[in-house]
Design a protein around this motif. Structure first.
Motif, PDB file in Angstrom:
ATOM      1  N   VAL A 165       0.837  -1.199   0.000  1.00  0.00           N
ATOM      2  CA  VAL A 165       0.000   0.000   0.000  1.00  0.00           C
ATOM      3  C   VAL A 165       0.874   1.253   0.000  1.00  0.00           C
ATOM      4  O   VAL A 165       0.621   2.206  -0.755  1.00  0.00           O
ATOM      5  N   ARG A 166       1.896   1.265   0.831  1.00  0.00           N
ATOM      6  CA  ARG A 166       2.781   2.437   0.885  1.00  0.00           C
ATOM      7  C   ARG A 166       3.484   2.649  -0.454  1.00  0.00           C
ATOM      8  O   ARG A 166       3.669   3.790  -0.905  1.00  0.00           O
ATOM      9  N   ARG A 167       3.872   1.558  -1.094  1.00  0.00           N
ATOM     10  CA  ARG A 167       4.492   1.674  -2.415  1.00  0.00           C
ATOM     11  C   ARG A 167       3.511   2.241  -3.425  1.00  0.00           C
ATOM     12  O   ARG A 167       3.875   3.098  -4.252  1.00  0.00           O
ATOM     13  N   ALA A 168       2.260   1.784  -3.370  1.00  0.00           N
ATOM     14  CA  ALA A 168       1.239   2.284  -4.287  1.00  0.00           C
ATOM     15  C   ALA A 168       0.999   3.776  -4.084  1.00  0.00           C
ATOM     16  O   ALA A 168       0.810   4.527  -5.050  1.00  0.00           O
ATOM     17  N   GLU A 169       1.008   4.206  -2.832  1.00  0.00           N
ATOM     18  CA  GLU A 169       0.762   5.612  -2.545  1.00  0.00           C
ATOM     19  C   GLU A 169       1.870   6.510  -3.069  1.00  0.00           C
ATOM     20  O   GLU A 169       1.655   7.713  -3.268  1.00  0.00           O
ATOM     21  N   ARG A 170       3.045   5.944  -3.308  1.00  0.00           N
ATOM     22  CA  ARG A 170       4.159   6.725  -3.851  1.00  0.00           C
ATOM     23  C   ARG A 170       4.275   6.596  -5.369  1.00  0.00           C
ATOM     24  O   ARG A 170       5.206   7.156  -5.960  1.00  0.00           O
ATOM     25  N   SER A 171       3.373   5.837  -5.998  1.00  0.00           N
ATOM     26  CA  SER A 171       3.536   5.484  -7.406  1.00  0.00           C
ATOM     27  C   SER A 171       2.790   6.380  -8.382  1.00  0.00           C
ATOM     28  O   SER A 171       2.739   6.079  -9.579  1.00  0.00           O
TER      29      SER A 171
ATOM     30  N   ALA B 228      -9.694  -7.031 -12.061  1.00  0.00           N
ATOM     31  CA  ALA B 228      -8.930  -7.177 -13.293  1.00  0.00           C
ATOM     32  C   ALA B 228      -7.833  -6.126 -13.287  1.00  0.00           C
ATOM     33  O   ALA B 228      -7.924  -5.119 -12.562  1.00  0.00           O
ATOM     34  N   MET B 229      -6.790  -6.362 -14.079  1.00  0.00           N
ATOM     35  CA  MET B 229      -5.707  -5.389 -14.105  1.00  0.00           C
ATOM     36  C   MET B 229      -4.888  -5.499 -15.384  1.00  0.00           C
ATOM     37  O   MET B 229      -4.892  -6.531 -16.062  1.00  0.00           O
ATOM     38  N   ASN B 230      -4.214  -4.414 -15.683  1.00  0.00           N
ATOM     39  CA  ASN B 230      -3.143  -4.393 -16.669  1.00  0.00           C
ATOM     40  C   ASN B 230      -1.865  -4.653 -15.885  1.00  0.00           C
ATOM     41  O   ASN B 230      -1.358  -3.762 -15.205  1.00  0.00           O
ATOM     42  N   ARG B 231      -1.351  -5.859 -15.951  1.00  0.00           N
ATOM     43  CA  ARG B 231      -0.251  -6.250 -15.074  1.00  0.00           C
ATOM     44  C   ARG B 231       0.969  -5.357 -15.233  1.00  0.00           C
ATOM     45  O   ARG B 231       1.665  -5.054 -14.251  1.00  0.00           O
ATOM     46  N   GLU B 232       1.243  -4.908 -16.455  1.00  0.00           N
ATOM     47  CA  GLU B 232       2.420  -4.073 -16.680  1.00  0.00           C
ATOM     48  C   GLU B 232       2.339  -2.765 -15.916  1.00  0.00           C
ATOM     49  O   GLU B 232       3.374  -2.200 -15.543  1.00  0.00           O
ATOM     50  N   LEU B 233       1.124  -2.272 -15.698  1.00  0.00           N
ATOM     51  CA  LEU B 233       0.947  -1.041 -14.944  1.00  0.00           C
ATOM     52  C   LEU B 233       0.683  -1.293 -13.467  1.00  0.00           C
ATOM     53  O   LEU B 233       1.141  -0.538 -12.604  1.00  0.00           O
ATOM     54  N   ALA B 234      -0.079  -2.352 -13.173  1.00  0.00           N
ATOM     55  CA  ALA B 234      -0.556  -2.577 -11.811  1.00  0.00           C
ATOM     56  C   ALA B 234       0.477  -3.236 -10.911  1.00  0.00           C
ATOM     57  O   ALA B 234       0.611  -2.883  -9.737  1.00  0.00           O
ATOM     58  N   HIS B 235       1.217  -4.219 -11.446  1.00  0.00           N
ATOM     59  CA  HIS B 235       2.125  -4.966 -10.580  1.00  0.00           C
ATOM     60  C   HIS B 235       3.252  -4.103 -10.012  1.00  0.00           C
ATOM     61  O   HIS B 235       3.497  -4.135  -8.790  1.00  0.00           O
ATOM     62  N   PRO B 236       3.949  -3.309 -10.822  1.00  0.00           N
ATOM     63  CA  PRO B 236       5.031  -2.496 -10.243  1.00  0.00           C
ATOM     64  C   PRO B 236       4.541  -1.466  -9.237  1.00  0.00           C
ATOM     65  O   PRO B 236       5.282  -1.078  -8.328  1.00  0.00           O
ATOM     66  N   THR B 237       3.300  -1.009  -9.405  1.00  0.00           N
ATOM     67  CA  THR B 237       2.769   0.032  -8.532  1.00  0.00           C
ATOM     68  C   THR B 237       1.971  -0.508  -7.355  1.00  0.00           C
ATOM     69  O   THR B 237       1.571   0.268  -6.484  1.00  0.00           O
ATOM     70  N   ARG B 238       1.723  -1.816  -7.339  1.00  0.00           N
ATOM     71  CA  ARG B 238       0.896  -2.461  -6.306  1.00  0.00           C
ATOM     72  C   ARG B 238      -0.493  -1.822  -6.241  1.00  0.00           C
ATOM     73  O   ARG B 238      -1.058  -1.585  -5.168  1.00  0.00           O
ATOM     74  N   ALA B 239      -1.060  -1.563  -7.416  1.00  0.00           N
ATOM     75  CA  ALA B 239      -2.361  -0.897  -7.488  1.00  0.00           C
ATOM     76  C   ALA B 239      -3.465  -1.700  -6.806  1.00  0.00           C
ATOM     77  O   ALA B 239      -4.352  -1.134  -6.165  1.00  0.00           O
ATOM     78  N   SER B 240      -3.424  -3.030  -6.942  1.00  0.00           N
ATOM     79  CA  SER B 240      -4.484  -3.850  -6.339  1.00  0.00           C
ATOM     80  C   SER B 240      -4.455  -3.773  -4.821  1.00  0.00           C
ATOM     81  O   SER B 240      -5.513  -3.783  -4.164  1.00  0.00           O
ATOM     82  N   HIS B 241      -3.263  -3.704  -4.238  1.00  0.00           N
ATOM     83  CA  HIS B 241      -3.167  -3.540  -2.786  1.00  0.00           C
ATOM     84  C   HIS B 241      -3.874  -2.251  -2.344  1.00  0.00           C
ATOM     85  O   HIS B 241      -4.619  -2.238  -1.361  1.00  0.00           O
ATOM     86  N   LEU B 242      -3.639  -1.180  -3.078  1.00  0.00           N
ATOM     87  CA  LEU B 242      -4.235   0.102  -2.708  1.00  0.00           C
ATOM     88  C   LEU B 242      -5.749   0.068  -2.849  1.00  0.00           C
ATOM     89  O   LEU B 242      -6.471   0.574  -1.971  1.00  0.00           O
ATOM     90  N   LEU B 243      -6.255  -0.526  -3.916  1.00  0.00           N
ATOM     91  CA  LEU B 243      -7.702  -0.558  -4.111  1.00  0.00           C
ATOM     92  C   LEU B 243      -8.402  -1.332  -3.002  1.00  0.00           C
ATOM     93  O   LEU B 243      -9.440  -0.902  -2.485  1.00  0.00           O
ATOM     94  N   HIS B 244      -7.860  -2.479  -2.632  1.00  0.00           N
ATOM     95  CA  HIS B 244      -8.475  -3.252  -1.546  1.00  0.00           C
ATOM     96  C   HIS B 244      -8.352  -2.514  -0.215  1.00  0.00           C
ATOM     97  O   HIS B 244      -9.295  -2.541   0.587  1.00  0.00           O
TER      98      HIS B 244
END
Length: 249
Positions: free
Chosen positions: A65-71, A163-179
């Protein structure tokens, strides 16, 4: 409800009850309905979000989550169904990745996924449920990176689709932030559970849900078939998958 389902003309009808209610429905299910066991992963929200964050989320989730918030992600919340087309864009992008993970032929994976979750189903659900259907969308530089759909009934929130675009979501941990945001929203609304649905033991998805501190609950599905097509369909599918050395076969 079972009587209503039994009267419907469709060959196969069924219902999937929320975790923890299986004993009640087992006593109510009439003859002719079969049970399909399932195990759901459910996060206990008692104590509020601060308790969930500090005591139930694993360290990997807090770090993600912290990584996502900085992404540089932009998060949008939709309770009208307006973002349904953007969700389907991500859903269709995810199918090849899911097919590779399962060693499943792409054509079969696309047919099966779109049959289970056809276009306009999300729009229909959103129009019927109104604010009880929430689409959480993370954008990266104007592109949809990840999205989840959460349904609410009383004090129970259900993570329904993702669902996600892995190339964008995985490095940013977007799914962690959404949950994390959806769980905080559930806590604020007074919900007692955040149901993350079912997943197979040993899969990446199962480990992801486990990292949020979920507990396992029985969540069976009851269904009725006029003609026994479920078993032949599954047999045909598994025969195809074995032919291509499907990982789970």
């Amino acid at each position: 409800m079972f009587d209503d389902l039994a009267r419907r003309p469709a060959n196969r009808v069924g219902v999937w009850f929320r975790p923890g209610d299986d004993a009640l429905w087992a006593r109510s299910a009439p003859a002719g309905f079969r049970v399909q066991p399932n195990t759901a992963q459910v996060l206990n929200l008692e104590g509020g979000f601060s308790t969930v964050w500090e005591r139930r989320f694993h360290q990997s989730v807090r770090r993600g989550v912290r990584r996502a918030e900085r992404s540089g992600l932009d998060v949008e919340v939709d309770r009208t169904g307006r973002l349904a087309p953007a969700f389907y864009q991500l859903f269709e992008q995810s199918i090849p990745r899911w097919a590779r993970q399962d060693h499943e032929p792409l054509a079969l994976a696309r047919w099966r996924r779109m049959r289970i979750f056809p276009p306009r189903r999300l729009e229909t659900i959103a129009s019927q449920l109104g604010e009880a259907c929430t689409i959480w969308m993370a954008w990266r530089a104007g592109e949809p990176a990840a999205a989840i759909v959460v349904l609410r009934h009383g004090s129970h929130d259900l993570y329904w689709r993702g669902a996600m675009n892995r190339e964008l979501a995985h490095p940013t941990r977007a799914s962690h932030l959404l949950h994390r945001l959806a769980i905080e929203d559930a806590c604020t609304a007074g919900c007692r559970q955040y149901d993350m649905g079912t997943s197979l033991q040993g899969t990446t998805l199962r480990r992801f849900k486990d990292s949020f501190g979920t507990d396992n609950f029985s969540s069976p599905r009851y269904y009725r078939e006029r003609l026994p097509v479920r078993a032949p369909k599954r047999g045909l599918r598994w025969a195809v998958l074995r032919a291509v050395r499907f990982q789970g076969a």
